[in-house]
Design a protein around this motif. Structure first.
Motif, PDB file in Angstrom:
ATOM      1  N   SER A  29       0.873  -1.172   0.000  1.00 39.03           N
ATOM      2  CA  SER A  29       0.000   0.000   0.000  1.00 39.03           C
ATOM      3  C   SER A  29       0.914   1.226   0.000  1.00 39.03           C
ATOM      4  O   SER A  29       2.135   1.110   0.136  1.00 39.03           O
ATOM      5  CB  SER A  29      -0.882   0.007   1.244  1.00 39.03           C
ATOM      6  OG  SER A  29      -0.076   0.207   2.401  1.00 39.03           O
ATOM      7  N   LYS A  30       0.327   2.398  -0.098  1.00 39.63           N
ATOM      8  CA  LYS A  30       1.130   3.621  -0.052  1.00 39.63           C
ATOM      9  C   LYS A  30       1.864   3.731   1.279  1.00 39.63           C
ATOM     10  O   LYS A  30       3.038   4.077   1.333  1.00 39.63           O
ATOM     11  CB  LYS A  30       0.258   4.850  -0.276  1.00 39.63           C
ATOM     12  CG  LYS A  30       1.051   6.124  -0.500  1.00 39.63           C
ATOM     13  CD  LYS A  30       0.157   7.332  -0.715  1.00 39.63           C
ATOM     14  CE  LYS A  30      -0.610   7.205  -2.001  1.00 39.63           C
ATOM     15  NZ  LYS A  30      -1.429   8.393  -2.297  1.00 39.63           N
ATOM     16  N   GLY A  31       1.187   3.402   2.379  1.00 39.23           N
ATOM     17  CA  GLY A  31       1.812   3.465   3.697  1.00 39.23           C
ATOM     18  C   GLY A  31       2.949   2.474   3.845  1.00 39.23           C
ATOM     19  O   GLY A  31       3.987   2.777   4.445  1.00 39.23           O
ATOM     20  N   GLU A  32       2.757   1.281   3.309  1.00 40.23           N
ATOM     21  CA  GLU A  32       3.808   0.262   3.368  1.00 40.23           C
ATOM     22  C   GLU A  32       5.004   0.647   2.518  1.00 40.23           C
ATOM     23  O   GLU A  32       6.152   0.442   2.913  1.00 40.23           O
ATOM     24  CB  GLU A  32       3.242  -1.095   2.949  1.00 40.23           C
ATOM     25  CG  GLU A  32       2.231  -1.629   3.949  1.00 40.23           C
ATOM     26  CD  GLU A  32       1.242  -2.619   3.372  1.00 40.23           C
ATOM     27  OE1 GLU A  32       0.497  -3.203   4.170  1.00 40.23           O
ATOM     28  OE2 GLU A  32       1.185  -2.814   2.133  1.00 40.23           O
ATOM     29  N   LEU A  33       4.736   1.233   1.350  1.00 41.63           N
ATOM     30  CA  LEU A  33       5.834   1.709   0.508  1.00 41.63           C
ATOM     31  C   LEU A  33       6.615   2.800   1.235  1.00 41.63           C
ATOM     32  O   LEU A  33       7.846   2.805   1.219  1.00 41.63           O
ATOM     33  CB  LEU A  33       5.312   2.239  -0.835  1.00 41.63           C
ATOM     34  CG  LEU A  33       6.387   2.805  -1.764  1.00 41.63           C
ATOM     35  CD1 LEU A  33       7.309   1.698  -2.261  1.00 41.63           C
ATOM     36  CD2 LEU A  33       5.755   3.540  -2.933  1.00 41.63           C
ATOM     37  N   LYS A  34       5.901   3.694   1.903  1.00 41.79           N
ATOM     38  CA  LYS A  34       6.564   4.758   2.658  1.00 41.79           C
ATOM     39  C   LYS A  34       7.460   4.168   3.748  1.00 41.79           C
ATOM     40  O   LYS A  34       8.604   4.595   3.914  1.00 41.79           O
ATOM     41  CB  LYS A  34       5.540   5.698   3.276  1.00 41.79           C
ATOM     42  CG  LYS A  34       6.178   6.833   4.051  1.00 41.79           C
ATOM     43  CD  LYS A  34       5.149   7.774   4.636  1.00 41.79           C
ATOM     44  CE  LYS A  34       5.847   8.892   5.393  1.00 41.79           C
ATOM     45  NZ  LYS A  34       4.892   9.872   5.905  1.00 41.79           N
ATOM     46  N   GLN A  35       6.962   3.165   4.464  1.00 43.74           N
ATOM     47  CA  GLN A  35       7.776   2.522   5.499  1.00 43.74           C
ATOM     48  C   GLN A  35       9.026   1.898   4.894  1.00 43.74           C
ATOM     49  O   GLN A  35      10.128   2.055   5.422  1.00 43.74           O
ATOM     50  CB  GLN A  35       6.980   1.427   6.198  1.00 43.74           C
ATOM     51  CG  GLN A  35       6.023   1.916   7.233  1.00 43.74           C
ATOM     52  CD  GLN A  35       5.378   0.742   7.953  1.00 43.74           C
ATOM     53  OE1 GLN A  35       4.967  -0.236   7.329  1.00 43.74           O
ATOM     54  NE2 GLN A  35       5.301   0.837   9.258  1.00 43.74           N
ATOM     55  N   LEU A  36       8.871   1.192   3.789  1.00 41.45           N
ATOM     56  CA  LEU A  36      10.008   0.533   3.134  1.00 41.45           C
ATOM     57  C   LEU A  36      11.046   1.565   2.706  1.00 41.45           C
ATOM     58  O   LEU A  36      12.232   1.433   3.007  1.00 41.45           O
ATOM     59  CB  LEU A  36       9.525  -0.283   1.938  1.00 41.45           C
ATOM     60  CG  LEU A  36      10.565  -1.164   1.253  1.00 41.45           C
ATOM     61  CD1 LEU A  36       9.872  -2.332   0.554  1.00 41.45           C
ATOM     62  CD2 LEU A  36      11.406  -0.410   0.249  1.00 41.45           C
ATOM     63  N   ILE A  37      10.593   2.613   2.036  1.00 39.16           N
ATOM     64  CA  ILE A  37      11.516   3.634   1.547  1.00 39.16           C
ATOM     65  C   ILE A  37      12.195   4.346   2.711  1.00 39.16           C
ATOM     66  O   ILE A  37      13.406   4.575   2.703  1.00 39.16           O
ATOM     67  CB  ILE A  37      10.784   4.638   0.632  1.00 39.16           C
ATOM     68  CG1 ILE A  37      10.418   3.971  -0.698  1.00 39.16           C
ATOM     69  CG2 ILE A  37      11.642   5.878   0.377  1.00 39.16           C
ATOM     70  CD1 ILE A  37       9.531   4.811  -1.591  1.00 39.16           C
ATOM     71  N   THR A  38      11.420   4.700   3.738  1.00 42.05           N
ATOM     72  CA  THR A  38      11.957   5.430   4.882  1.00 42.05           C
ATOM     73  C   THR A  38      13.006   4.613   5.625  1.00 42.05           C
ATOM     74  O   THR A  38      14.041   5.142   6.034  1.00 42.05           O
ATOM     75  CB  THR A  38      10.816   5.828   5.840  1.00 42.05           C
ATOM     76  OG1 THR A  38       9.886   6.643   5.126  1.00 42.05           O
ATOM     77  CG2 THR A  38      11.337   6.611   7.025  1.00 42.05           C
ATOM     78  N   LYS A  39      12.761   3.321   5.784  1.00 45.55           N
ATOM     79  CA  LYS A  39      13.678   2.482   6.561  1.00 45.55           C
ATOM     80  C   LYS A  39      14.809   1.881   5.728  1.00 45.55           C
ATOM     81  O   LYS A  39      15.919   1.729   6.213  1.00 45.55           O
ATOM     82  CB  LYS A  39      12.899   1.364   7.244  1.00 45.55           C
ATOM     83  CG  LYS A  39      11.995   1.889   8.333  1.00 45.55           C
ATOM     84  CD  LYS A  39      11.238   0.785   9.010  1.00 45.55           C
ATOM     85  CE  LYS A  39      10.313   1.365  10.074  1.00 45.55           C
ATOM     86  NZ  LYS A  39       9.472   0.336  10.681  1.00 45.55           N
ATOM     87  N   GLU A  40      14.532   1.526   4.490  1.00 49.59           N
ATOM     88  CA  GLU A  40      15.512   0.791   3.682  1.00 49.59           C
ATOM     89  C   GLU A  40      16.271   1.659   2.686  1.00 49.59           C
ATOM     90  O   GLU A  40      17.337   1.261   2.214  1.00 49.59           O
ATOM     91  CB  GLU A  40      14.822  -0.357   2.936  1.00 49.59           C
ATOM     92  CG  GLU A  40      14.043  -1.312   3.816  1.00 49.59           C
ATOM     93  CD  GLU A  40      14.899  -2.127   4.776  1.00 49.59           C
ATOM     94  OE1 GLU A  40      16.120  -2.249   4.554  1.00 49.59           O
ATOM     95  OE2 GLU A  40      14.339  -2.647   5.761  1.00 49.59           O
ATOM     96  N   LEU A  41      15.728   2.824   2.322  1.00 47.41           N
ATOM     97  CA  LEU A  41      16.383   3.667   1.312  1.00 47.41           C
ATOM     98  C   LEU A  41      16.577   5.104   1.797  1.00 47.41           C
ATOM     99  O   LEU A  41      16.685   6.024   0.993  1.00 47.41           O
ATOM    100  CB  LEU A  41      15.551   3.660   0.014  1.00 47.41           C
ATOM    101  CG  LEU A  41      15.440   2.316  -0.693  1.00 47.41           C
ATOM    102  CD1 LEU A  41      14.412   2.372  -1.811  1.00 47.41           C
ATOM    103  CD2 LEU A  41      16.785   1.883  -1.229  1.00 47.41           C
ATOM    104  N   ALA A  42      16.643   5.272   3.107  1.00 45.27           N
ATOM    105  CA  ALA A  42      16.747   6.620   3.690  1.00 45.27           C
ATOM    106  C   ALA A  42      17.992   7.376   3.242  1.00 45.27           C
ATOM    107  O   ALA A  42      17.966   8.603   3.151  1.00 45.27           O
ATOM    108  CB  ALA A  42      16.711   6.527   5.211  1.00 45.27           C
ATOM    109  N   ASN A  43      19.063   6.663   2.951  1.00 41.37           N
ATOM    110  CA  ASN A  43      20.303   7.318   2.528  1.00 41.37           C
ATOM    111  C   ASN A  43      20.412   7.443   1.014  1.00 41.37           C
ATOM    112  O   ASN A  43      21.357   8.046   0.517  1.00 41.37           O
ATOM    113  CB  ASN A  43      21.512   6.541   3.064  1.00 41.37           C
ATOM    114  CG  ASN A  43      21.516   6.490   4.569  1.00 41.37           C
ATOM    115  OD1 ASN A  43      21.293   7.495   5.228  1.00 41.37           O
ATOM    116  ND2 ASN A  43      21.734   5.312   5.117  1.00 41.37           N
ATOM    117  N   THR A  44      19.451   6.876   0.314  1.00 42.85           N
ATOM    118  CA  THR A  44      19.517   6.839  -1.142  1.00 42.85           C
ATOM    119  C   THR A  44      18.500   7.761  -1.803  1.00 42.85           C
ATOM    120  O   THR A  44      18.802   8.418  -2.791  1.00 42.85           O
ATOM    121  CB  THR A  44      19.272   5.394  -1.640  1.00 42.85           C
ATOM    122  OG1 THR A  44      20.196   4.541  -0.970  1.00 42.85           O
ATOM    123  CG2 THR A  44      19.456   5.267  -3.128  1.00 42.85           C
TER     124      THR A  44
END
Length: 92
Positions: A29-44
């Motif tokens: 979902s949009k919220g799950e994508l946000k969690q993934l991006i925030t936690k896994e791609l925060a430096n990218t």
């Protein structure tokens, strides 16, 4: 498995950490994508906590406009991040 195969499998595992089952497959979902991006791609990815950035990313990934990001759609984000990383390596 080879090193590359391990990394590819890990991408699948990370997707499954955040996605939920939808019938026979998983989706974000949009919220799950946000969690993934925030936690896994925060430096990218810049502005990972900026909701308009998340909304735009979600819209770009949701190719079939079903309100979910399937793995096949998520892979385009992974490819884009990898391509940018590759370009940045050659700039130095």
């Amino acid at each position: 498995m080879t090193k590359l195969e391990d990394y590819l499998e890990e991408i699948i595992n990370i997707f499954h950490q955040y996605a939920v089952p939808v019938g026979d497959f998983y989706a974000l979902s949009k919220g799950e994508l946000k969690q993934l991006i925030t936690k896994e791609l925060a430096n990218t990815i810049k502005n990972t906590k900026h909701q308009p950035t998340i909304n735009k990313t979600f819209q770009e990934l949701d190719a079939n406009l079903d309100g979910q990001v399937m793995f096949s759609e998520f892979i385009s984000l992974v490819a884009s991040v990898q391509e940018t990383g590759h370009e940045n390596i050659h700039k130095h």
